[in-house]
Motif scaffolding. Structure first.
Motif, PDB file in Angstrom:
ATOM      1  N   LEU A 174      -1.788 -41.816   7.706  1.00  0.00           N
ATOM      2  CA  LEU A 174      -1.748 -42.886   8.108  1.00  0.00           C
ATOM      3  C   LEU A 174      -3.195 -42.208   9.406  1.00  0.00           C
ATOM      4  CD1 LEU A 174       0.087 -45.911   6.803  1.00  0.00           C
ATOM      5  CD2 LEU A 174      -1.910 -44.705   5.918  1.00  0.00           C
ATOM      6  N   LEU A 175      -2.095 -41.627  10.430  1.00  0.00           N
ATOM      7  CA  LEU A 175      -2.642 -41.648  11.926  1.00  0.00           C
ATOM      8  C   LEU A 175      -3.867 -40.782  12.143  1.00  0.00           C
ATOM      9  CD1 LEU A 175      -0.225 -42.410  13.955  1.00  0.00           C
ATOM     10  CD2 LEU A 175      -2.050 -44.063  13.934  1.00  0.00           C
ATOM     11  N   GLY A 176      -3.619 -39.768  10.882  1.00  0.00           N
ATOM     12  CA  GLY A 176      -4.480 -38.568  10.340  1.00  0.00           C
ATOM     13  C   GLY A 176      -5.418 -38.232   9.848  1.00  0.00           C
ATOM     14  N   VAL A 177      -5.782 -39.650   8.863  1.00  0.00           N
ATOM     15  CA  VAL A 177      -6.698 -40.428   7.826  1.00  0.00           C
ATOM     16  C   VAL A 177      -7.494 -41.267   8.967  1.00  0.00           C
ATOM     17  CG1 VAL A 177      -7.238 -41.719   6.119  1.00  0.00           C
ATOM     18  CG2 VAL A 177      -5.070 -40.614   5.607  1.00  0.00           C
ATOM     19  N   THR A 178      -6.767 -41.737   9.636  1.00  0.00           N
ATOM     20  CA  THR A 178      -7.827 -42.457  10.928  1.00  0.00           C
ATOM     21  C   THR A 178      -8.522 -41.630  11.927  1.00  0.00           C
ATOM     22  OG1 THR A 178      -6.443 -44.472  10.669  1.00  0.00           O
ATOM     23  CG2 THR A 178      -7.527 -44.284  12.486  1.00  0.00           C
ATOM     24  N   THR A 179      -8.789 -40.871  12.220  1.00  0.00           N
ATOM     25  CA  THR A 179      -8.896 -39.963  13.466  1.00  0.00           C
ATOM     26  C   THR A 179      -9.477 -38.951  12.152  1.00  0.00           C
ATOM     27  OG1 THR A 179      -6.854 -39.314  14.655  1.00  0.00           O
ATOM     28  CG2 THR A 179      -8.672 -37.939  14.890  1.00  0.00           C
ATOM     29  N   TYR A 180      -9.363 -38.515  11.162  1.00  0.00           N
ATOM     30  CA  TYR A 180     -10.731 -37.738  10.697  1.00  0.00           C
ATOM     31  C   TYR A 180     -11.647 -38.634   9.717  1.00  0.00           C
ATOM     32  CZ  TYR A 180     -12.167 -35.076   6.619  1.00  0.00           C
ATOM     33  OH  TYR A 180     -12.882 -34.403   5.824  1.00  0.00           O
ATOM     34  N   LYS A 181     -11.046 -39.999   9.859  1.00  0.00           N
ATOM     35  CA  LYS A 181     -12.766 -40.822   9.344  1.00  0.00           C
ATOM     36  C   LYS A 181     -12.709 -41.112  10.245  1.00  0.00           C
ATOM     37  CE  LYS A 181     -11.429 -40.724   4.488  1.00  0.00           C
ATOM     38  NZ  LYS A 181     -12.487 -40.489   3.458  1.00  0.00           N
ATOM     39  N   THR A 182     -13.212 -41.257  11.377  1.00  0.00           N
ATOM     40  CA  THR A 182     -13.821 -41.861  12.285  1.00  0.00           C
ATOM     41  C   THR A 182     -13.953 -41.062  13.194  1.00  0.00           C
ATOM     42  OG1 THR A 182     -11.055 -42.664  14.158  1.00  0.00           O
ATOM     43  CG2 THR A 182     -12.167 -43.911  12.684  1.00  0.00           C
ATOM     44  N   ARG A 183     -13.788 -40.073  12.761  1.00  0.00           N
ATOM     45  CA  ARG A 183     -13.897 -38.205  14.374  1.00  0.00           C
ATOM     46  C   ARG A 183     -13.779 -39.189  15.942  1.00  0.00           C
ATOM     47  NH1 ARG A 183     -13.502 -36.069   9.968  1.00  0.00           N
ATOM     48  NH2 ARG A 183     -15.156 -33.946   9.422  1.00  0.00           N
ATOM     49  N   SER A 184     -12.576 -39.299  15.771  1.00  0.00           N
ATOM     50  CA  SER A 184     -12.378 -40.088  17.294  1.00  0.00           C
ATOM     51  C   SER A 184     -10.823 -40.542  17.453  1.00  0.00           C
ATOM     52  CB  SER A 184     -12.529 -41.322  17.835  1.00  0.00           C
ATOM     53  OG  SER A 184     -12.710 -41.782  18.897  1.00  0.00           O
ATOM     54  N   LEU A 185      -9.898 -40.317  18.646  1.00  0.00           N
ATOM     55  CA  LEU A 185      -8.708 -40.368  18.623  1.00  0.00           C
ATOM     56  C   LEU A 185      -8.695 -41.350  18.925  1.00  0.00           C
ATOM     57  CD1 LEU A 185      -7.621 -36.917  20.121  1.00  0.00           C
ATOM     58  CD2 LEU A 185      -6.609 -37.459  18.787  1.00  0.00           C
ATOM     59  N   ILE A 186      -9.047 -41.952  19.621  1.00  0.00           N
ATOM     60  CA  ILE A 186      -9.336 -43.758  20.697  1.00  0.00           C
ATOM     61  C   ILE A 186      -8.704 -44.448  19.078  1.00  0.00           C
ATOM     62  CG2 ILE A 186     -10.547 -45.560  21.993  1.00  0.00           C
ATOM     63  CD1 ILE A 186      -9.884 -42.801  22.758  1.00  0.00           C
ATOM     64  N   PRO A 187      -8.633 -44.958  17.749  1.00  0.00           N
ATOM     65  CA  PRO A 187      -8.097 -45.765  17.460  1.00  0.00           C
ATOM     66  C   PRO A 187      -6.779 -45.820  16.940  1.00  0.00           C
ATOM     67  CG  PRO A 187     -10.471 -44.892  15.827  1.00  0.00           C
ATOM     68  CD  PRO A 187      -9.949 -44.004  17.866  1.00  0.00           C
ATOM     69  N   SER A 188      -6.077 -43.956  16.850  1.00  0.00           N
ATOM     70  CA  SER A 188      -4.792 -43.898  16.672  1.00  0.00           C
ATOM     71  C   SER A 188      -4.090 -43.899  17.788  1.00  0.00           C
ATOM     72  CB  SER A 188      -5.110 -42.342  16.125  1.00  0.00           C
ATOM     73  OG  SER A 188      -5.551 -41.119  17.200  1.00  0.00           O
ATOM     74  N   ILE A 189      -5.273 -43.617  18.794  1.00  0.00           N
ATOM     75  CA  ILE A 189      -4.005 -44.501  20.150  1.00  0.00           C
ATOM     76  C   ILE A 189      -4.140 -45.412  20.098  1.00  0.00           C
ATOM     77  CG2 ILE A 189      -3.721 -43.977  22.527  1.00  0.00           C
ATOM     78  CD1 ILE A 189      -5.283 -40.989  22.635  1.00  0.00           C
ATOM     79  N   ILE A 190      -4.292 -46.524  20.074  1.00  0.00           N
ATOM     80  CA  ILE A 190      -4.288 -47.542  20.608  1.00  0.00           C
ATOM     81  C   ILE A 190      -3.493 -48.494  19.001  1.00  0.00           C
ATOM     82  CG2 ILE A 190      -5.207 -50.097  19.390  1.00  0.00           C
ATOM     83  CD1 ILE A 190      -8.032 -48.925  20.344  1.00  0.00           C
ATOM     84  N   THR A 191      -3.539 -47.284  17.677  1.00  0.00           N
ATOM     85  CA  THR A 191      -2.521 -47.942  16.484  1.00  0.00           C
ATOM     86  C   THR A 191      -0.908 -47.216  17.547  1.00  0.00           C
ATOM     87  OG1 THR A 191      -4.281 -47.723  14.992  1.00  0.00           O
ATOM     88  CG2 THR A 191      -1.795 -47.701  14.428  1.00  0.00           C
ATOM     89  N   HIS A 192      -0.958 -46.611  17.612  1.00  0.00           N
ATOM     90  CA  HIS A 192       0.471 -45.838  18.526  1.00  0.00           C
ATOM     91  C   HIS A 192       0.961 -46.997  18.706  1.00  0.00           C
ATOM     92  CE1 HIS A 192       2.833 -41.128  18.234  1.00  0.00           C
ATOM     93  NE2 HIS A 192       3.242 -43.130  18.763  1.00  0.00           N
ATOM     94  N   SER A 193       0.093 -46.704  19.902  1.00  0.00           N
ATOM     95  CA  SER A 193       0.490 -47.593  21.081  1.00  0.00           C
ATOM     96  C   SER A 193       1.438 -49.479  20.819  1.00  0.00           C
ATOM     97  CB  SER A 193      -0.389 -48.082  22.676  1.00  0.00           C
ATOM     98  OG  SER A 193      -0.163 -48.472  23.118  1.00  0.00           O
ATOM     99  N   ILE A 194       0.394 -49.810  19.813  1.00  0.00           N
ATOM    100  CA  ILE A 194       1.272 -51.009  19.317  1.00  0.00           C
ATOM    101  C   ILE A 194       2.258 -50.779  18.487  1.00  0.00           C
ATOM    102  CG2 ILE A 194       0.754 -52.534  17.684  1.00  0.00           C
ATOM    103  CD1 ILE A 194      -2.289 -52.433  18.719  1.00  0.00           C
ATOM    104  N   TRP A 195       2.300 -49.211  17.772  1.00  0.00           N
ATOM    105  CA  TRP A 195       3.565 -49.320  17.190  1.00  0.00           C
ATOM    106  C   TRP A 195       4.946 -48.407  18.285  1.00  0.00           C
ATOM    107  CZ3 TRP A 195       5.604 -50.781  12.463  1.00  0.00           C
ATOM    108  CH2 TRP A 195       6.774 -50.176  11.761  1.00  0.00           C
ATOM    109  N   ASN A 196       4.607 -48.001  19.370  1.00  0.00           N
ATOM    110  CA  ASN A 196       5.851 -48.196  19.901  1.00  0.00           C
ATOM    111  C   ASN A 196       5.973 -49.115  20.726  1.00  0.00           C
ATOM    112  OD1 ASN A 196       5.383 -45.537  18.785  1.00  0.00           O
ATOM    113  ND2 ASN A 196       4.695 -44.383  21.272  1.00  0.00           N
ATOM    114  N   LEU A 197       5.560 -49.986  21.007  1.00  0.00           N
ATOM    115  CA  LEU A 197       5.307 -51.785  21.647  1.00  0.00           C
ATOM    116  C   LEU A 197       5.999 -52.560  20.725  1.00  0.00           C
ATOM    117  CD1 LEU A 197       5.155 -53.657  23.967  1.00  0.00           C
ATOM    118  CD2 LEU A 197       3.266 -54.282  22.963  1.00  0.00           C
ATOM    119  N   TYR A 198       6.161 -51.884  18.811  1.00  0.00           N
ATOM    120  CA  TYR A 198       6.794 -53.172  18.495  1.00  0.00           C
ATOM    121  C   TYR A 198       8.328 -52.263  19.103  1.00  0.00           C
ATOM    122  CZ  TYR A 198       8.920 -54.703  13.657  1.00  0.00           C
ATOM    123  OH  TYR A 198       9.694 -54.916  13.123  1.00  0.00           O
TER     124      TYR A 198
END
Length: 206
Positions: A174-198
């Motif tokens: 899912l993070l790979g799709v996000t990065t590939y589609k948006t061509r940015s690491l920022i959304p995946s970093i935010i998602t990863h951070s929220i998930w790790n906080l959880y």
């Protein structure tokens, strides 16, 4: 040819640096408090030092995608699907490490301290996303179809988290799709951070 040599040297230096930092943490317990920060700093220096990796990562540091609603769609869907899979695996006690399941079942899990939370929600998402969804994914995209590149980078990502590999594999996709589609690491970093906080703190309550 120079591009390939640069990548080979990058991986050699990254693995060597990681090994040394890990050994220092084992030898000196106090060092473990700053291990992730030291690794992140070293990793960023190495990644932006080598032209081959710098050329991959620099275009992916794009904050403008946060203005697009689609970026938030990918963030929300990744969190929902990862949470759903984890809940199912814990409920049916499948596909997760037995010790992790038992710790959850008998309320033996303990949340991270403040240092652990900072490491997992700030430092770890940055280097893991840059490496797995940046360097590896976009390197594989040069030789493989997008679906295969995303699957392969996610499989490698899951090997680094064996206790909950299935969740890591799915979230990696899912993070790979996000990065590939948006061509940015920022959304995946935010998602990863929220998930790790959880998982490091909020998991105990939800």
């Amino acid at each position: 040819m120079k591009y390939n040599i640069g990548l080979i040297l990058y991986f050699i230096f990254a693995m060597s640096t990681g090994f040394v930092i890990n050994q220092l943490s084992v030898i000196h317990s106090d060092f473990s408090q700053i291990e992730t920060f030291v690794w992140l700093s070293s990793f960023l220096i190495l990644t932006f030092f080598f032209k081959s990796t710098r050329e991959i990562i620099t275009p992916l540091i794009d904050f403008k995608v946060l203005k697009k609603p689609s970026s938030y769609f990918y963030i929300i869907m990744t969190l929902i699907l990862s949470y759903t899979l984890q809940t199912v695996c814990l409920h049916y006690e499948i596909l997760l490490d037995e010790n992790l399941v038992n710790s959850y079942k008998y309320s033996l899990l303990i949340g991270e301290d403040i240092v652990g939370v900072i490491d997992s929600t700030l430092f770890t998402p940055i280097w893991e996303e840059i490496f797995f969804r940046g360097v590896l994914l976009f390197l594989f995209l040069k030789f493989l179809k997008p679906s295969m590149a995303i699957m392969l980078s996610s499989a490698i990502f899951s090997l680094f988290h064996p206790m909950y590999w299935i969740i890591t594999f799915l979230s990696g996709i899912l993070l790979g799709v996000t990065t590939y589609k948006t061509r940015s690491l920022i959304p995946s970093i935010i998602t990863h951070s929220i998930w790790n906080l959880y998982t490091s703190k909020l998991f105990l309550y939800f």
